[in-house]
Design a protein around this motif. Sequence first.
Motif, PDB file in Angstrom:
ATOM      1  N   THR A  61       0.843  -1.187   0.000  1.00 29.22           N
ATOM      2  CA  THR A  61       0.000   0.000   0.000  1.00 29.22           C
ATOM      3  C   THR A  61       0.883   1.244   0.000  1.00 29.22           C
ATOM      4  O   THR A  61       2.115   1.141   0.007  1.00 29.22           O
ATOM      5  CB  THR A  61      -0.940  -0.014   1.217  1.00 29.22           C
ATOM      6  OG1 THR A  61      -1.932   1.000   1.070  1.00 29.22           O
ATOM      7  CG2 THR A  61      -0.182   0.205   2.520  1.00 29.22           C
ATOM      8  N   ASP A  62       0.248   2.413  -0.048  1.00 31.62           N
ATOM      9  CA  ASP A  62       1.030   3.647  -0.027  1.00 31.62           C
ATOM     10  C   ASP A  62       1.038   4.257   1.374  1.00 31.62           C
ATOM     11  O   ASP A  62       0.266   3.864   2.256  1.00 31.62           O
ATOM     12  CB  ASP A  62       0.511   4.653  -1.061  1.00 31.62           C
ATOM     13  CG  ASP A  62      -0.928   5.061  -0.828  1.00 31.62           C
ATOM     14  OD1 ASP A  62      -1.254   5.520   0.281  1.00 31.62           O
ATOM     15  OD2 ASP A  62      -1.737   4.922  -1.769  1.00 31.62           O
ATOM     16  N   ALA A  77       4.576   1.907  -1.455  1.00 29.33           N
ATOM     17  CA  ALA A  77       4.285   2.040  -2.885  1.00 29.33           C
ATOM     18  C   ALA A  77       4.277   3.521  -3.252  1.00 29.33           C
ATOM     19  O   ALA A  77       3.582   4.320  -2.618  1.00 29.33           O
ATOM     20  CB  ALA A  77       2.939   1.405  -3.217  1.00 29.33           C
ATOM     21  N   SER A  95      -2.840  -6.064  -2.530  1.00 27.85           N
ATOM     22  CA  SER A  95      -2.587  -4.661  -2.845  1.00 27.85           C
ATOM     23  C   SER A  95      -3.776  -3.837  -2.389  1.00 27.85           C
ATOM     24  O   SER A  95      -4.930  -4.196  -2.637  1.00 27.85           O
ATOM     25  CB  SER A  95      -2.333  -4.467  -4.342  1.00 27.85           C
ATOM     26  OG  SER A  95      -3.404  -4.982  -5.119  1.00 27.85           O
ATOM     27  N   GLY A 117      -5.130   0.094  -2.526  1.00 25.19           N
ATOM     28  CA  GLY A 117      -4.921   1.442  -3.040  1.00 25.19           C
ATOM     29  C   GLY A 117      -5.430   1.594  -4.452  1.00 25.19           C
ATOM     30  O   GLY A 117      -6.361   0.911  -4.879  1.00 25.19           O
ATOM     31  N   SER A 129      -0.339   1.270  -6.051  1.00 22.37           N
ATOM     32  CA  SER A 129      -0.191   0.111  -5.169  1.00 22.37           C
ATOM     33  C   SER A 129      -0.361  -1.189  -5.938  1.00 22.37           C
ATOM     34  O   SER A 129       0.393  -2.143  -5.743  1.00 22.37           O
ATOM     35  CB  SER A 129      -1.227   0.179  -4.038  1.00 22.37           C
ATOM     36  OG  SER A 129      -0.987   1.275  -3.193  1.00 22.37           O
TER      37      SER A 129
END
Length: 376
Positions: A31-32, A61, A87, A89, A93
């Motif tokens: 993820t970010d 990410a 993942s 996002g 991501s």
Amino acid sequence: MPSVNIFGRGSVNEAGERLKNLGCKKTLIVTDEGLFKLGVAENIANIIKNAGLEVSIFPKAEPNPTDKNVEEGLAAYRGENCDSIVSVGGGSSHDAAKAIGLVAANGGSIHDYEGVDRSEKPMVPLVAINTTAGTASEMTKFTIITDTSRKIKMAIVDKHVTPMLSINDADLMVKMPPGLTAATGLDALTHAVEAYVSTAATPITDACAIKAMQIIPTYLPRAVANGEDIEAREQMVYAQFLAGMAFNNASLGYVHAIAHQFGGFYNFPHGVCNAILLPHVCRFNLVARADRFADIAAALGENVAGLSTREAAEKAITAIERLAVDLNIPAGFKQMGAKEEDIETLAKNAMNDATALTNPRKATLEQVAQIIREAM
């Protein structure tokens, strides 16, 4: 496409059991930083843990994921002895997770897979949980990674980077800020338009693209104006997914071929690049498929009754430009910091992008450079 695609409010709660059913034991959430700080990734980690799996989080990410970003994520995947990836996002991501999963299964580096179907083995199990409505990366065979040494985006088009499962839960999208909502929504519109005029278009991709274009002009402005308009959010989920179905099979064109270069060279947001370029590339392509652009105008809600094909086609471009203005998209790249002296490099790189292959009108290097000049 993924073999299973889940929609609806609360559908994210199925993530843990779905992973368990796949036989997974420990997953890496990619993820970010923003979603990590908001606690979104931790909430999803808890859902997965409640199903009996172990979880590690990689919250790094980047907005335009790079080869180095992939290497770091791969090290985290291997270091934590994971056997699957989730993942969380938007496109960044998902793209980072796809690249990590592809290299984890096939070895080498992500550079080895630039192009079309370069891998031999399916990537590790990937569940893609979407939090934006634009890229459709949660269900496509595309992953775009920046090569930091060449300052270009590598287009990796590979059946083995398609996630096993996608989840689109509109409840995860209500806090998306207006600017990101606008950019990702216009990214989806670009997917639909480019797929519809692509040389690889089929009746199946046409149906998906047209439906996406019918939804977006009504519901994207509503989602930008009020992020908690859940009907608008859910409709944009369907629009971006339909557009993804279209371009996943018909591919894209010069909008993406050029946008990838601005993203790789300047690290500009992908959706904004597409939104700026779309009317300019449409104008260039008009002579090749005026009939298709007339269809696009009608799908976007323009009144084309009694008009010639060319007049109707022109209305498509007008509608796209008006939507971009209404959603406060920058007028050009100069105000974002792009420089005239870089145009030749950007144009040369765009000519080599895999997405250029299905553009309906073939361009010379100078013509691509001129499109970029007009978009500056």
